[in-house]
Design a protein around this motif. Structure first.
Motif, PDB file in Angstrom:
ATOM      1  N   HIS A 181       0.834  -1.199   0.000  1.00 16.29           N
ATOM      2  CA  HIS A 181       0.000   0.000   0.000  1.00 16.29           C
ATOM      3  C   HIS A 181       0.871   1.251   0.000  1.00 16.29           C
ATOM      4  O   HIS A 181       0.633   2.192   0.763  1.00 16.29           O
ATOM      5  N   LYS A 182       1.881   1.262  -0.813  1.00 13.62           N
ATOM      6  CA  LYS A 182       2.758   2.417  -0.889  1.00 13.62           C
ATOM      7  C   LYS A 182       2.020   3.607  -1.484  1.00 13.62           C
ATOM      8  O   LYS A 182       1.004   3.462  -2.171  1.00 13.62           O
ATOM      9  N   ASP A 183       2.587   4.787  -1.274  1.00 17.02           N
ATOM     10  CA  ASP A 183       1.975   6.025  -1.730  1.00 17.02           C
ATOM     11  C   ASP A 183       1.844   6.015  -3.248  1.00 17.02           C
ATOM     12  O   ASP A 183       2.774   5.686  -3.970  1.00 17.02           O
ATOM     13  N   GLU A 184       0.663   6.418  -3.716  1.00 15.29           N
ATOM     14  CA  GLU A 184       0.433   6.476  -5.152  1.00 15.29           C
ATOM     15  C   GLU A 184       1.311   7.522  -5.820  1.00 15.29           C
ATOM     16  O   GLU A 184       1.566   7.463  -7.010  1.00 15.29           O
ATOM     17  N   GLY A 185       1.801   8.486  -5.054  1.00  9.09           N
ATOM     18  CA  GLY A 185       2.629   9.529  -5.636  1.00  9.09           C
ATOM     19  C   GLY A 185       3.967   9.023  -6.114  1.00  9.09           C
ATOM     20  O   GLY A 185       4.671   9.690  -6.878  1.00  9.09           O
ATOM     21  N   ASP A 186       4.379   7.828  -5.654  1.00  5.27           N
ATOM     22  CA  ASP A 186       5.653   7.278  -6.096  1.00  5.27           C
ATOM     23  C   ASP A 186       5.566   6.618  -7.462  1.00  5.27           C
ATOM     24  O   ASP A 186       6.583   6.263  -8.039  1.00  5.27           O
ATOM     25  N   LYS A 187       4.353   6.427  -7.958  1.00  4.87           N
ATOM     26  CA  LYS A 187       4.198   5.776  -9.241  1.00  4.87           C
ATOM     27  C   LYS A 187       4.406   6.766 -10.378  1.00  4.87           C
ATOM     28  O   LYS A 187       4.041   7.935 -10.266  1.00  4.87           O
ATOM     29  N   ILE A 188       4.958   6.297 -11.479  1.00  3.71           N
ATOM     30  CA  ILE A 188       5.215   7.125 -12.648  1.00  3.71           C
ATOM     31  C   ILE A 188       4.249   6.711 -13.744  1.00  3.71           C
ATOM     32  O   ILE A 188       4.198   5.545 -14.128  1.00  3.71           O
ATOM     33  N   GLU A 189       3.474   7.668 -14.201  1.00  2.60           N
ATOM     34  CA  GLU A 189       2.514   7.374 -15.249  1.00  2.60           C
ATOM     35  C   GLU A 189       3.205   7.498 -16.596  1.00  2.60           C
ATOM     36  O   GLU A 189       3.757   8.550 -16.935  1.00  2.60           O
ATOM     37  N   MET A 190       3.164   6.432 -17.385  1.00  6.94           N
ATOM     38  CA  MET A 190       3.821   6.401 -18.693  1.00  6.94           C
ATOM     39  C   MET A 190       2.764   6.448 -19.779  1.00  6.94           C
ATOM     40  O   MET A 190       1.850   5.626 -19.814  1.00  6.94           O
ATOM     41  N   THR A 191       2.885   7.431 -20.671  1.00  3.11           N
ATOM     42  CA  THR A 191       1.932   7.581 -21.754  1.00  3.11           C
ATOM     43  C   THR A 191       2.696   7.714 -23.064  1.00  3.11           C
ATOM     44  O   THR A 191       3.897   7.987 -23.085  1.00  3.11           O
ATOM     45  N   GLY A 192       1.978   7.540 -24.160  1.00  5.09           N
ATOM     46  CA  GLY A 192       2.605   7.673 -25.467  1.00  5.09           C
ATOM     47  C   GLY A 192       2.696   6.343 -26.178  1.00  5.09           C
ATOM     48  O   GLY A 192       2.404   5.287 -25.623  1.00  5.09           O
ATOM     49  N   ASP A 193       3.115   6.396 -27.424  1.00  2.68           N
ATOM     50  CA  ASP A 193       3.221   5.197 -28.246  1.00  2.68           C
ATOM     51  C   ASP A 193       4.511   4.453 -27.950  1.00  2.68           C
ATOM     52  O   ASP A 193       5.524   5.038 -27.595  1.00  2.68           O
ATOM     53  N   VAL A 194       4.450   3.144 -28.090  1.00  4.72           N
ATOM     54  CA  VAL A 194       5.614   2.287 -27.905  1.00  4.72           C
ATOM     55  C   VAL A 194       6.027   1.741 -29.261  1.00  4.72           C
ATOM     56  O   VAL A 194       5.201   1.188 -29.992  1.00  4.72           O
ATOM     57  N   ALA A 195       7.292   1.908 -29.597  1.00  3.04           N
ATOM     58  CA  ALA A 195       7.785   1.425 -30.891  1.00  3.04           C
ATOM     59  C   ALA A 195       9.179   0.873 -30.714  1.00  3.04           C
ATOM     60  O   ALA A 195       9.963   1.366 -29.897  1.00  3.04           O
ATOM     61  N   PHE A 196       9.519  -0.167 -31.473  1.00  2.68           N
ATOM     62  CA  PHE A 196      10.849  -0.753 -31.439  1.00  2.68           C
ATOM     63  C   PHE A 196      11.688  -0.121 -32.542  1.00  2.68           C
ATOM     64  O   PHE A 196      11.248  -0.031 -33.692  1.00  2.68           O
ATOM     65  N   THR A 197      12.888   0.324 -32.199  1.00  5.60           N
ATOM     66  CA  THR A 197      13.762   1.008 -33.159  1.00  5.60           C
ATOM     67  C   THR A 197      14.779   0.088 -33.772  1.00  5.60           C
ATOM     68  O   THR A 197      15.622   0.513 -34.552  1.00  5.60           O
ATOM     69  N   ASP A 198      14.734  -1.191 -33.406  1.00  5.01           N
ATOM     70  CA  ASP A 198      15.719  -2.117 -33.943  1.00  5.01           C
ATOM     71  C   ASP A 198      15.206  -2.871 -35.159  1.00  5.01           C
ATOM     72  O   ASP A 198      15.772  -3.879 -35.571  1.00  5.01           O
ATOM     73  N   GLY A 199      14.132  -2.386 -35.759  1.00  5.95           N
ATOM     74  CA  GLY A 199      13.590  -3.022 -36.948  1.00  5.95           C
ATOM     75  C   GLY A 199      12.653  -4.160 -36.649  1.00  5.95           C
ATOM     76  O   GLY A 199      12.188  -4.849 -37.561  1.00  5.95           O
ATOM     77  N   GLY A 200      12.390  -4.398 -35.368  1.00  6.42           N
ATOM     78  CA  GLY A 200      11.499  -5.481 -34.994  1.00  6.42           C
ATOM     79  C   GLY A 200      10.052  -5.076 -35.079  1.00  6.42           C
ATOM     80  O   GLY A 200       9.659  -4.181 -35.828  1.00  6.42           O
ATOM     81  N   GLU A 201       9.249  -5.762 -34.249  1.00  8.14           N
ATOM     82  CA  GLU A 201       7.823  -5.477 -34.268  1.00  8.14           C
ATOM     83  C   GLU A 201       7.551  -4.082 -33.709  1.00  8.14           C
ATOM     84  O   GLU A 201       8.319  -3.540 -32.936  1.00  8.14           O
ATOM     85  N   ASP A 202       6.452  -3.503 -34.109  1.00  9.20           N
ATOM     86  CA  ASP A 202       6.069  -2.188 -33.577  1.00  9.20           C
ATOM     87  C   ASP A 202       5.045  -2.318 -32.470  1.00  9.20           C
ATOM     88  O   ASP A 202       4.468  -1.333 -32.039  1.00  9.20           O
ATOM     89  N   ALA A 203       4.845  -3.548 -31.993  1.00  7.40           N
ATOM     90  CA  ALA A 203       3.919  -3.787 -30.868  1.00  7.40           C
ATOM     91  C   ALA A 203       2.596  -3.105 -31.106  1.00  7.40           C
ATOM     92  O   ALA A 203       2.183  -2.213 -30.379  1.00  7.40           O
TER      93      ALA A 203
END
Length: 213
Positions: A181-203
């Motif tokens: 039950h740690k403080d919610e303020g310690d969490k980092i919200e990650m937003t945006g598109d995810v893409a692989f730059t090594d020529g693999g899948e773009d998920a």
């Protein structure tokens, strides 16, 4: 009876005393007290019984042997459960007061004394050995006397409550593992598109896009 006591209190100048004391406090101090009160006594910080006792959690209570982790656990539990600890202490105080006849009798006599003083000064003042004392002066004197009487009468109740609640709080803070039950303020919200730059899948499943018609 309550309405009569309130009316007598107002007539005796009690409201004026309270108003003068309140007005003497700087506005900045009032704002700070108000903000601290709303922040500290926030009902959202009162944890449910299931969280307080770790119901449904695996190994909710166990002895941590690493000193650094013990200190971290205690600090977190005190900050996380402090409203529950305050409520627990209050309940123990009230229960101790109920089963303490001397404290109840003392508070009863104090109430009778207040009613007698209010009635004696109902006309605005009272004569004591030829000296005229106003209602406001009597009210201030009774407030001071009441403070000392309550300290004397409730001293054993206070210390017993402080000792018993201190043992319970210390045991709970030491054994309860509420790391999940740690403080919610310690969490980092990650937003945006995810893409692989090594020529693999773009998920594509992580970057849902609506079909263009």
């Amino acid at each position: 009876m309550v309405s009569n006591a309130k009316e007598s209190f107002n007539k005796s100048g009690g409201q004026e005393v309270l108003a003068s004391v309140t007005n003497s406090i700087p506005q900045g101090t009032k704002d700070y007290i108000t903000q601290a009160k709303s922040k500290f006594f926030n009902r959202e910080h009162l944890r449910p019984v299931s969280v307080f006792f770790g119901i449904g959690e695996e190994n909710a209570f166990y002895i941590e042997k690493t000193p650094s982790l013990v200190i971290s656990r205690i600090n977190h539990n005190v900050a996380f459960f402090y409203m529950n600890y305050i409520l627990l202490t209050t309940v123990l105080f009230l229960l101790t007061l109920v089963i303490s006849p001397s404290a109840i009798i003392g508070i009863g006599f104090l109430g009778i004394a207040w009613m007698s003083v209010i009635r004696a000064t109902s006309e605005g003042s009272v004569q004591v050995y030829g000296v005229t004392i106003s209602q406001k002066q009597v009210s201030i004197a009774m407030t001071v006397v009441s403070g000392f009487v309550l300290i004397k009468v409730l001293s054993h109740v206070f210390w017993w409550t402080l000792g018993s609640s201190g043992c319970i709080v210390a045991t709970h803070a030491f054994l309860r593992d509420a790391s999940m039950h740690k403080d919610e303020g310690d969490k980092i919200e990650m937003t945006g598109d995810v893409a692989f730059t090594d020529g693999g899948e773009d998920a594509s499943f992580l970057n849902p896009q609506s079909d263009v018609v």
